[in-house]
Scaffold this active site. Structure first.
Site, PDB file in Angstrom:
ATOM      1  N   LYS A  48       0.855  -1.181   0.000  1.00  0.00           N
ATOM      2  CA  LYS A  48       0.000   0.000   0.000  1.00  0.00           C
ATOM      3  C   LYS A  48       0.896   1.238   0.000  1.00  0.00           C
ATOM      4  O   LYS A  48       1.770   1.388   0.860  1.00  0.00           O
ATOM      5  CB  LYS A  48      -0.858  -0.028   1.263  1.00  0.00           C
ATOM      6  CG  LYS A  48      -2.224   0.557   1.091  1.00  0.00           C
ATOM      7  CD  LYS A  48      -3.017   0.252   2.341  1.00  0.00           C
ATOM      8  CE  LYS A  48      -4.357   0.911   2.312  1.00  0.00           C
ATOM      9  NZ  LYS A  48      -4.992   0.855   3.631  1.00  0.00           N
TER      10      LYS A  48
HETATM   11  C1  E4P Z   1      -8.292   1.141   3.899  1.00  0.00           C
HETATM   12  O1  E4P Z   1      -7.555   0.822   3.016  1.00  0.00           O
HETATM   13  C2  E4P Z   1      -8.225   2.462   4.554  1.00  0.00           C
HETATM   14  O2  E4P Z   1      -6.987   2.645   5.154  1.00  0.00           O
HETATM   15  C3  E4P Z   1      -9.333   2.608   5.558  1.00  0.00           C
HETATM   16  O3  E4P Z   1     -10.527   2.137   4.964  1.00  0.00           O
HETATM   17  C4  E4P Z   1      -9.481   4.014   6.075  1.00  0.00           C
HETATM   18  O4  E4P Z   1     -10.669   4.116   6.824  1.00  0.00           O
HETATM   19  P1  E4P Z   1     -10.984   5.349   7.799  1.00  0.00           P
HETATM   20  O5  E4P Z   1     -11.196   6.564   6.953  1.00  0.00           O
HETATM   21  O6  E4P Z   1     -12.211   4.946   8.529  1.00  0.00           O
HETATM   22  O7  E4P Z   1      -9.771   5.510   8.683  1.00  0.00           O
END
Ligand code: E4P
Length: 211
Positions: free
Chosen positions: A83
């Protein structure tokens, strides 16, 4: 739409893995910090529980360091997806990793131009953040719709992971917009099963069966 679980909590992942419908997992530095554990330790456990793409986020900021970190993460398991943040260095990183055959998930995507840039760099996945777009007063659902239309226009192979999902409406909107994947917190996954009419109907059937 494929369902991924968005957490670093091993107990929740273990429970969800038994359902048989969770096809991958995503983590981020906040989710890892919440568990108070090392990224690599958590990732090594997740890959044993879920047989599908597992996103592990780089912690470095420069292209050179992100590429090195990504290579190490990719060595952990064949299902690791690195990521990478939607920054200029991140895009250069994705470009290099794509040539090396390392899968990437471009995170913190909030606009169509960002999504386009990530697709052109060869991202395997992009993660538009529905909940955070809503928090900022815009529409996360519209963002997913527009990104899906843009990808269809050009036939990119990049898959869209609807992320930052906070409720059932987000799941529905992502599915109706044709998102390839939604990555969903455990509490929302549980809610996907529940409907008051199902609960009431089941009670009626069980009472009838006793008679
Ligand atoms: C997933 O890849 C993201 O990091 C995550 O869904 C972020 O979610 P949030 O905005 O609730 O922190």
């Amino acid at each position: 739409m494929k369902l991924f679980i968005d957490t670093a909590n091993i107990n929740d992942i273990r429970t969800a893995s038994r359902w048989g419908c969770i096809k991958g997992a995503t983590t981020n530095p906040s989710l890892i910090a919440k568990e108070g554990r090392k990224l690599t330790d958590v990732i090594k456990e997740i890959v044993e529980l879920i047989d599908g793409p597992i996103s592990a986020e780089v912690q470095e900021a420069s292209t050179e360091k992100m590429v090195e970190e990504a290579k190490e993460l990719a060595k952990l398991h064949k299902n690791i997806v690195v990521k990478v943040p939607m920054t200029m260095d991140g895009i250069a990183t994705v470009s290099q990793l794509s040539k090396l055959g390392i899968k990437t998930n471009v995170t913190l995507v909030f606009s169509v131009p960002q999504a386009l840039m990530a697709c052109e760099a060869g991202a395997t996945y992009i993660s538009p953040f529905m909940g955070r777009v809503d928090d900022a007063g815009d529409s996360g659902a519209e963002l997913i719709e527009k990104i899906m239309a843009m990808i269809a226009n050009y036939g990119y192979e990049t898959e869209v992971i609807a992320a930052s999902i906070r409720n059932l409406a987000h799941v529905e909107q992502a599915a109706l917009a044709g998102a390839d994947i939604a990555t969903i917190p455990f509490a929302v996954l549980e809610k996907m099963v529940i409907h008051p009419l199902t609960t009431a109907g089941l009670q009626i059937f069980r009472d009838a069966a006793k008679k």
